[in-house]
Every structure is written in structure tokens, then in C-alpha cells.
Motif scaffolding. Structure first.
Motif, mmCIF file in Angstrom:
data_model
loop_
_atom_site.group_PDB
_atom_site.id
_atom_site.type_symbol
_atom_site.label_atom_id
_atom_site.label_comp_id
_atom_site.label_asym_id
_atom_site.label_seq_id
_atom_site.Cartn_x
_atom_site.Cartn_y
_atom_site.Cartn_z
ATOM 1 N N ASP A 124 0.831 -1.211 0.000
ATOM 2 C CA ASP A 124 0.000 0.000 0.000
ATOM 3 C C ASP A 124 0.864 1.260 0.000
ATOM 4 O O ASP A 124 0.542 2.246 -0.674
ATOM 5 C CB ASP A 124 -0.937 0.000 1.208
ATOM 6 C CG ASP A 124 -1.971 -1.113 1.143
ATOM 7 O OD1 ASP A 124 -2.162 -1.670 0.039
ATOM 8 O OD2 ASP A 124 -2.581 -1.432 2.181
ATOM 9 N N ILE A 125 1.965 1.245 0.770
ATOM 10 C CA ILE A 125 2.869 2.412 0.788
ATOM 11 C C ILE A 125 3.456 2.635 -0.595
ATOM 12 O O ILE A 125 3.482 3.762 -1.110
ATOM 13 C CB ILE A 125 3.994 2.206 1.825
ATOM 14 C CG1 ILE A 125 3.422 2.215 3.243
ATOM 15 C CG2 ILE A 125 5.057 3.293 1.678
ATOM 16 C CD1 ILE A 125 4.441 1.870 4.310
ATOM 17 N N ARG A 126 3.921 1.550 -1.223
ATOM 18 C CA ARG A 126 4.526 1.666 -2.552
ATOM 19 C C ARG A 126 3.493 2.155 -3.571
ATOM 20 O O ARG A 126 3.790 3.008 -4.412
ATOM 21 C CB ARG A 126 5.100 0.321 -2.969
ATOM 22 C CG ARG A 126 5.984 0.379 -4.211
ATOM 23 C CD ARG A 126 6.568 -0.965 -4.537
ATOM 24 N NE ARG A 126 7.622 -1.356 -3.611
ATOM 25 C CZ ARG A 126 7.546 -2.373 -2.765
ATOM 26 N NH1 ARG A 126 6.464 -3.125 -2.735
ATOM 27 N NH2 ARG A 126 8.550 -2.665 -1.961
ATOM 28 N N ILE A 150 13.640 7.961 -6.821
ATOM 29 C CA ILE A 150 13.760 6.521 -7.010
ATOM 30 C C ILE A 150 14.247 5.855 -5.722
ATOM 31 O O ILE A 150 13.786 4.774 -5.348
ATOM 32 C CB ILE A 150 14.718 6.215 -8.176
ATOM 33 C CG1 ILE A 150 14.115 6.703 -9.500
ATOM 34 C CG2 ILE A 150 15.018 4.716 -8.266
ATOM 35 C CD1 ILE A 150 15.070 6.658 -10.668
ATOM 36 N N ALA A 151 15.169 6.521 -5.015
ATOM 37 C CA ALA A 151 15.673 5.967 -3.751
ATOM 38 C C ALA A 151 14.550 5.831 -2.736
ATOM 39 O O ALA A 151 14.484 4.850 -1.983
ATOM 40 C CB ALA A 151 16.785 6.862 -3.198
ATOM 41 N N ARG A 152 13.652 6.797 -2.717
ATOM 42 C CA ARG A 152 12.526 6.721 -1.772
ATOM 43 C C ARG A 152 11.548 5.624 -2.174
ATOM 44 O O ARG A 152 10.964 4.949 -1.319
ATOM 45 C CB ARG A 152 11.812 8.067 -1.704
ATOM 46 C CG ARG A 152 12.689 9.181 -1.155
ATOM 47 C CD ARG A 152 11.949 10.494 -1.072
ATOM 48 N NE ARG A 152 12.891 11.606 -1.014
ATOM 49 C CZ ARG A 152 12.543 12.864 -0.806
ATOM 50 N NH1 ARG A 152 11.278 13.178 -0.625
ATOM 51 N NH2 ARG A 152 13.448 13.810 -0.776
ATOM 52 N N MET A 153 11.359 5.464 -3.496
ATOM 53 C CA MET A 153 10.441 4.429 -3.979
ATOM 54 C C MET A 153 10.995 3.024 -3.731
ATOM 55 O O MET A 153 10.227 2.076 -3.566
ATOM 56 C CB MET A 153 10.214 4.599 -5.483
ATOM 57 C CG MET A 153 9.097 5.569 -5.838
ATOM 58 S SD MET A 153 7.467 4.898 -5.541
ATOM 59 C CE MET A 153 7.409 3.595 -6.776
ATOM 60 N N THR A 154 12.309 2.897 -3.704
ATOM 61 C CA THR A 154 12.914 1.560 -3.597
ATOM 62 C C THR A 154 13.569 1.357 -2.229
ATOM 63 O O THR A 154 13.057 0.609 -1.392
ATOM 64 C CB THR A 154 13.950 1.366 -4.710
ATOM 65 O OG1 THR A 154 14.897 2.466 -4.691
ATOM 66 C CG2 THR A 154 13.285 1.338 -6.066
ATOM 67 N N MET A 342 10.542 6.309 6.602
ATOM 68 C CA MET A 342 9.139 6.687 6.425
ATOM 69 C C MET A 342 8.984 8.206 6.372
ATOM 70 O O MET A 342 8.139 8.727 5.646
ATOM 71 C CB MET A 342 8.297 6.104 7.569
ATOM 72 C CG MET A 342 6.805 6.141 7.306
ATOM 73 S SD MET A 342 6.323 5.094 5.911
ATOM 74 C CE MET A 342 5.027 6.113 5.171
ATOM 75 N N ASN A 343 9.816 8.923 7.128
ATOM 76 C CA ASN A 343 9.777 10.389 7.070
ATOM 77 C C ASN A 343 10.149 10.887 5.680
ATOM 78 O O ASN A 343 9.574 11.861 5.178
ATOM 79 C CB ASN A 343 10.734 10.980 8.115
ATOM 80 C CG ASN A 343 10.228 10.802 9.524
ATOM 81 O OD1 ASN A 343 9.036 10.572 9.736
ATOM 82 N ND2 ASN A 343 11.107 10.885 10.508
ATOM 83 N N ARG A 344 11.120 10.231 5.050
ATOM 84 C CA ARG A 344 11.497 10.616 3.682
ATOM 85 C C ARG A 344 10.384 10.286 2.695
ATOM 86 O O ARG A 344 10.130 11.034 1.756
ATOM 87 C CB ARG A 344 12.789 9.881 3.280
ATOM 88 C CG ARG A 344 14.043 10.493 3.864
ATOM 89 C CD ARG A 344 15.268 9.636 3.630
ATOM 90 N NE ARG A 344 15.346 9.081 2.301
ATOM 91 C CZ ARG A 344 15.837 9.714 1.222
ATOM 92 N NH1 ARG A 344 16.274 10.958 1.345
ATOM 93 N NH2 ARG A 344 15.880 9.111 0.046
ATOM 94 N N ILE A 345 9.723 9.157 2.917
ATOM 95 C CA ILE A 345 8.588 8.799 2.057
ATOM 96 C C ILE A 345 7.476 9.823 2.204
ATOM 97 O O ILE A 345 6.836 10.217 1.222
ATOM 98 C CB ILE A 345 8.094 7.378 2.415
ATOM 99 C CG1 ILE A 345 9.127 6.335 2.006
ATOM 100 C CG2 ILE A 345 6.756 7.080 1.753
ATOM 101 C CD1 ILE A 345 8.835 4.940 2.492
ATOM 102 N N ILE A 348 7.115 12.931 0.056
ATOM 103 C CA ILE A 348 6.375 12.819 -1.209
ATOM 104 C C ILE A 348 4.876 12.684 -0.940
ATOM 105 O O ILE A 348 4.071 13.400 -1.517
ATOM 106 C CB ILE A 348 6.883 11.623 -2.028
ATOM 107 C CG1 ILE A 348 8.311 11.888 -2.511
ATOM 108 C CG2 ILE A 348 5.973 11.353 -3.226
ATOM 109 C CD1 ILE A 348 8.920 10.766 -3.327
ATOM 110 N N LEU A 349 4.519 11.772 -0.037
ATOM 111 C CA LEU A 349 3.091 11.545 0.231
ATOM 112 C C LEU A 349 2.420 12.796 0.791
ATOM 113 O O LEU A 349 1.216 12.995 0.590
ATOM 114 C CB LEU A 349 2.922 10.382 1.219
ATOM 115 C CG LEU A 349 3.342 8.997 0.731
ATOM 116 C CD1 LEU A 349 3.107 7.956 1.824
ATOM 117 C CD2 LEU A 349 2.574 8.602 -0.531
ATOM 118 N N GLY A 350 3.199 13.627 1.492
ATOM 119 C CA GLY A 350 2.624 14.824 2.103
ATOM 120 C C GLY A 350 2.571 16.029 1.182
ATOM 121 O O GLY A 350 2.038 17.077 1.565
#
Length: 607
Positions: A124-126, A150-154, A342-345, A348-350
């Protein structure tokens, strides 16, 4: 823990049933584990001949631990009386095996349902990240490095899976083991357990201090990995330039500096991470020795309500806390590291998507009359790229935009499909502001061919049919023929099903552009946006494709950006842009006779 709770609150609602089952199974596993330890006490009493036999069956009027203990002691005593102590020990051993079987069975069931939660949350996060990347406006990506995204996605998602999701089982299971063991210890000796409660927070404080520093270093490590991936992506894309300028050493030195910096960060991170187990081992052993000394002294002086075998059972329960507590502390280390990712992710999500449908946006399935740019101004940051541009485009007209690089041509046409939103003024289609039209309907009215062909690592067929539903082979072939691409496609090994490589690198520049044109032709939109669509074609192909485009544009509204003025001679209106403003407007002949900026550009190209 607050951050972990926030993460679980966001992503676990679809898996509530699995969470409840996991909690239930973990509770039952901890409960039967405690029973198996509790049975050691009567076994030790029989072995050391310190336990008095219970010959009178106790009356059980209500459920309580004390009554259950008395009843169990009665049954053991009966076995001892009738069959001897050895047989009683066998029965106790078999009963312990049964309890352990139930314990491990429920523990496995808890892990089994946790698999759905673990993998589901990561999926779900991905998925949310990818959806967010597709939704975000182009402006976001102009400020970010592709390698870091890409680093955040992977890497970051993988870190969340390895650190947080792997630790969830411990975080869900170990508290039950600790709680049930503590309740048993309190029941056996509340005063000794109170002494234990004084020691445990001290150990927890020491472990927590190291965990906080781990999160900070993990964040730096993931940021640095984003830089490394960005450099790698840039250098692979620009490998031709690196080789042409003999810049291999310079490129390697840049990469080596970032790689070395990442090494230093990760060394410090891993040193602290690997400190978790030995630190918890040392602290746990220290606490056990202190409890053994203190409790043993009380038992030897007969100052405790515990018998010798009960004290050994107490120590077993206490040791049953130590291992889960150590695993719990190790899990907390991993969670801190994962939460940094998760903070780095969440960066983007935020992100807010500023280009989206209004709640009251209207549907628009066709283009009937006119496109109007009314006093349109636009700025990327502070400096205005477009300044109060006013332009009307009637249905069926071909409008050409010319001017020097940086004059605002591409920005002007990018505003029409709302890749960006205007800073001032408005763009209207058939009298409706494009910001009031559903974004999907707006972009469905348009077909784009860009200056740099954007192709995917897929077959010719799928690249041409990209974004168009319910197409037939004949439709794709017809579009390719119009774009003068059918001949070279057919000459490949697998025809339309031949893979074109990463970004179409197996093709020449002209072939890439013709595939891109075929894609726009297949979409068959009422509005065409052609940004230097023929610039990469050789002379022969340019002539054939230009004729096809002119035939295609006869019944469509077209906005054409061109540097080669020869390709837009027949445009209905030519607009000359300079420093974000339309400074000249007219047909080719009218602008030549005006002897202004367009005439100067024309003379330079003729020369």
C-alpha cells in the motif's frame, strides 16, 4: 512509538481483522507459555521432596489462579501416591510438552496472519507513492532529483519493510509475554517484583538514548543514498558526454566522494545498531544477577513468602521477560531506523497536489468553438516567464509560435493541458475556464508531440497505442503509416511487437519522433500541441511527415512550436514571442512584409 502508532493508524485499517487475530493468537501463545513455566514449580517440589502432598480434593467455587494451582497440586499428588514420583514427573513433562505445543501453534498462527499485514502495508505504501508521483504537478519534479525519488520508492520502502514490518511481530507478541510473566511474578511475590520494576526503567532509558541517535543517522544515510542514485542516473543518461569530454575520472571522483561519505555514515549507523544486542544482553544479565542476589538472600533468610522451588520458578518467569525485552529493544532500534525512511517517504506523500479538479468541475467531451488566452501571466518562482499574453485560437486554426529559446513558447502551450496553472489571467475553452473543467476531460481533448520524444521500454505497438483504449491492429498500423513509421517498423525482427529499448535507444532520433507522432495521430484529438515535432527528422522524412501533419491538422485546432520557419509557412496565424510577450502576429507573408523580428529570424534561416 508515537510515530509508529501514526504509521499503523494510517495503513492498518484495511487489515483490522488480521490485527485482531494476531493479537488474540499472541495472547494465547503467551498464556500457554506461562502455563508451561508454571508447571516447573510443582515438578521441582516433587524432585526435591519439598512439596507437601495434597490428599483432600479442593472445592472450586470460583475461577482463580490459587484454586487452579491447588487443583493441579491435588492431581499431581494423586499420581505421586498411586504411581510414584517418577511417573508424576513423566506426566508433568507430557503436560508441559502439550502446553508448549499450544504455545508454538498459536505463535505460528499469529505470524501467519502477520504476513498479510506486513506485505499488505508495504504494498500500500509503494502504491500510494507511485499514485502520488503520477498526480503531482511537473513543478514538484523540477525541484527534486530523480535519483532521490527513485531511492525513496525503492530503498526507503524496502527499509520500512525490513525494519518496521519485520519488527511488528515482536512489538505485537512480546508485550503479551512480558505482561503475563509480570502478572505471574506479582502474584508470586509483589515485593520482589516491585524491586524489579525499579531496575527495568534504568535499562530501558539507556537503550532508548541509543535508539534516538540511530534514527537521525539513518535519515542522513537514506538522504546520501538518494544523492548516490541521482549521480548514477545522471551519469548513465549523460554517458555519451562523459566519454566525449574524457570526463570519466571527474565523474568517478564525484561518485567516489558521495560513496565514501555514505560509507562513513553507515559505519556509524551499523556500529550503533549492532550495539543493541550486546547492550541489552549485558543489561539483562546484570538485572538477573541483581534479582538473584536480592531474592536469594530473602529466601535464605526466610524473609520471603517464596519457597526455594517457587523462587526458581520466579527466576524462570523473570528470564522469560528478559529475552522478549531484549528482542523488544532490538525491534525498537529497527523501528527508529525504518521510521527515518518513512519520514522521507512522507515528503512525497505529504506534498499537496495544486493541479486537481475543483469539487464543482464540469465535464467536457468535445471542442466546439474557440480557445482564449486572456491576459495570461506565469512565473515559475519569482521572475515572470509570460506577461499578460492574450491570444484567440478559433476551431480549425493552426497557430504557430516562434521566437528565441527562453521566450516562453513551450510554457504557453504547457498551460493549456494544465501541466502548470496560470499565475494571473485565465485560459478558456468554449468560454469555460480550463480550471473549471475536469482534468481528465481537458487532457483528453489534446494530443502532444514533444521536442524530445518520450518513449517507453516496450514494443512499437504499445508505444503507439499508449493511453488509447480499445484500439485495433489496423488503427495502429494506419497511424504509423501516416507518421511515415510503418516501413522501418515492419523491417524489424518482430515488427510492431519489437521492443525499442530504454527510452527508445534502439532507434534513431527521427524514428523516435515518428513513433511519438504516430501516438498523437492514433489518439485523434480535436486539439494538437506540436512542440518542434519535426525537428529530429531527416530531410526526406521531414517532408513526408510534414505533409501528413498538414493533412491531419486541416480539421483540427493546432498549436505548433517551430524553430524551422519553413514548417509553419501555411499556418493561419504566426505569433512571435519575445521575453514572455507576443510582439508580432500575422500570416507568414504579413510578417515578412512587416520586416520586424520574424523577418530577421527568417533571413537568418534562409542565409
Amino acid at each position: 512509538m508515537k510515530d509508529l502508532y501514526g504509521l499503523l493508524k494510517r495503513f492498518t485499517p484495511p487489515y483490522k481483522g488480521k490485527v485482531i487475530l494476531n493479537i488474540l493468537f499472541n495472547f494465547l501463545g503467551a498464556l500457554f507459555g506461562a502455563f508451561s513455566f508454571a508447571l516447573l514449580i510443582p515438578a521441582l517440589g516433587i524432585l526435591f521432596n519439598t512439596q507437601e502432598l495434597v490428599t483432600q480434593r479442593p472445592v472450586v467455587e470460583s475461577f482463580s489462579i490459587e484454586k487452579m494451582t491447588e487443583l493441579f497440586s491435588y492431581f499431581i499428588s494423586q499420581v505421586v501416591i498411586s504411581s510414584g514420583s517418577e511417573r508424576a514427573l513423566i506426566y508433568i513433562g507430557l503436560f508441559i510438552v502439550l502446553m508448549v505445543f499450544l504455545k508454538v501453534g498459536f505463535t505460528y498462527a499469529a505470524s501467519f496472519v502477520m504476513v498479510y499485514l506486513r506485505n499488505g502495508v508495504v504494498r500500500d505504501i509503494r502504491a500510494q507513492m507511485y499514485q502520488k508521483i503520477l498526480e503531482l504537478p511537473l513543478g514538484f519534479f523540477s525541484d527534486e532529483r530523480k535519483g532521490d525519488i527513485i531511492a525513496r520508492m525503492t530503498g526507503d520502502v524496502q527499509e520500512v519493510e525490513n525494519s518496521v514490518m519485520n519488527s511488528l511481530e515482536m512489538l505485537f507478541k512480546n508485550p503479551f509475554i512480558i505482561l503475563i510473566s509480570l502478572l505471574a511474578m506479582i502474584y508470586m511475590s509483589w515485593s520482589l517484583t516491585l524491586f524489579v520494576f525499579v531496575l527495568l526503567p534504568i535499562a530501558g532509558f539507556v537503550i532508548g538514548r541509543v535508539g534516538k541517535s540511530l534514527k537521525k543517522r539513518s535519515m542522513r544515510g537514506q538522504d546520501k543514498m538518494g544523492d548516490i542514485l541521482s549521480i548514477t542516473e545522471e551519469d548513465i543518461s549523460g554517458l555519451r558526454v562523459i566519454k566525449a569530454f574524457n570526463a570519466e575520472k571527474k565523474a568517478y571522483d564525484r561518485f567516489s566522494r558521495e560513496n565514501e561519505s555514505y560509507l562513513q555514515i553507515m559505519n556509524k549507523l551499523m556500529w550503533r545498531r549492532f550495539l543493541a544486542h550486546p547492550m541489552s544482553e549485558l543489561l539483562g544479565t546484570t538485572v538477573i544477577i541483581i534479582v538473584l542476589w536480592y531474592g536469594g538472600a530473602l529466601v535464605l533468610k526466610n524473609e520471603s513468602s517464596l519457597s526455594a522451588e517457587a523462587f526458581i520458578g520466579y527466576l524462570v518467569f523473570f528470564y522469560n521477560i528478559i529475552n522478549p525485552a531484549k528482542a523488544f529493544s532490538t525491534a525498537l532500534y529497527s523501528v527508529e531506523k525504518g521510521l527515518a525512511s518513512m519520514n522521507r517517504i512522507d515528503r512525497i506523500l505529504g506534498q499537496e497536489n495544486t493541479i486537481k479538479d475543483k469539487p464543482d468541475s464540469v465535464e467536457k467531451k468535445d471542442f466546439k468553438d474557440k480557445i482564449e488566452f486572456r491576459e495570461v501571466s506565469f512565473k515559475y518562482v519569482n521572475e515572470k516567464v509570460l506577461k499578460r499574453v492574450t491570444l484567440g485560437v478559433n476551431k480549425g486554426q493552426t497557430i504557430a509560435l516562434v521566437g528565441q529559446s527562453g521566450s516562453g513558447k513551450t510554457t504557453l502551450v504547457d498551460l493549456l493541458p494544465r501541466f502548470w496553472d496560470v499565475s494571473e489571467g485565465g485560459i478558456f475553452i468554449d468560454g469555460t475556464d480550463i480550471r473549471d473543467i475536469k482534468l481528465h476531460d481537458l487532457r483528453n481533448l489534446m494530443g502532444n508531440v514533444n521536442q524530445e520524444p518520450i518513449l517507453f521500454n516496450d514494443s512499437f505497438y504499445n508505444n503507439i497505442a499508449f493511453g488509447v483504449d480499445h484500439v485495433t491492429d489496423a488503427d495502429v498500423v494506419n497511424a504509423a503509416k501516416i507518421a511515415n513509421a510503418h516501413e522501418f517498423i515492419s523491417a524489424t525482427e518482430n515488427g510492431y511487437h519489437t521492443n525499442i529499448g530504454d527510452r527508445g535507444d534502439k532507434l534513431s532520433g527521427g524514428q523516435k519522433q515518428r513513433i511519438s507522432i504516430a501516438r498523437a495521430i492514433l489518439k485523434n484529438p480535436p486539439i494538437l500541441i506540436l512542440d518542434e515535432a519535426t525537428s529530429a527528422l531527416d530531410t526526406e522524412s521531414e517532408k513526408l511527415v510534414q505533409e501528413a501533419l498538414e493533412n491531419l491538422m486541416k480539421n483540427r485546432t493546432s498549436l505548433v512550436i517551430a524553430h524551422r520557419l519553413s514548417t509553419i509557412k501555411n499556418a493561419d496565424v504566426i505569433c512571435v514571442l519575445h521575453k514572455g510577450q507576443i510582439v508580432e502576429k500575422g500570416t507568414h507573408q504579413e510578417l515578412i512584409e512587416l520586416k520586424g523580428r520574424y523577418h530577421k529570424l527568417h533571413q537568418m534561416q534562409v542565409f
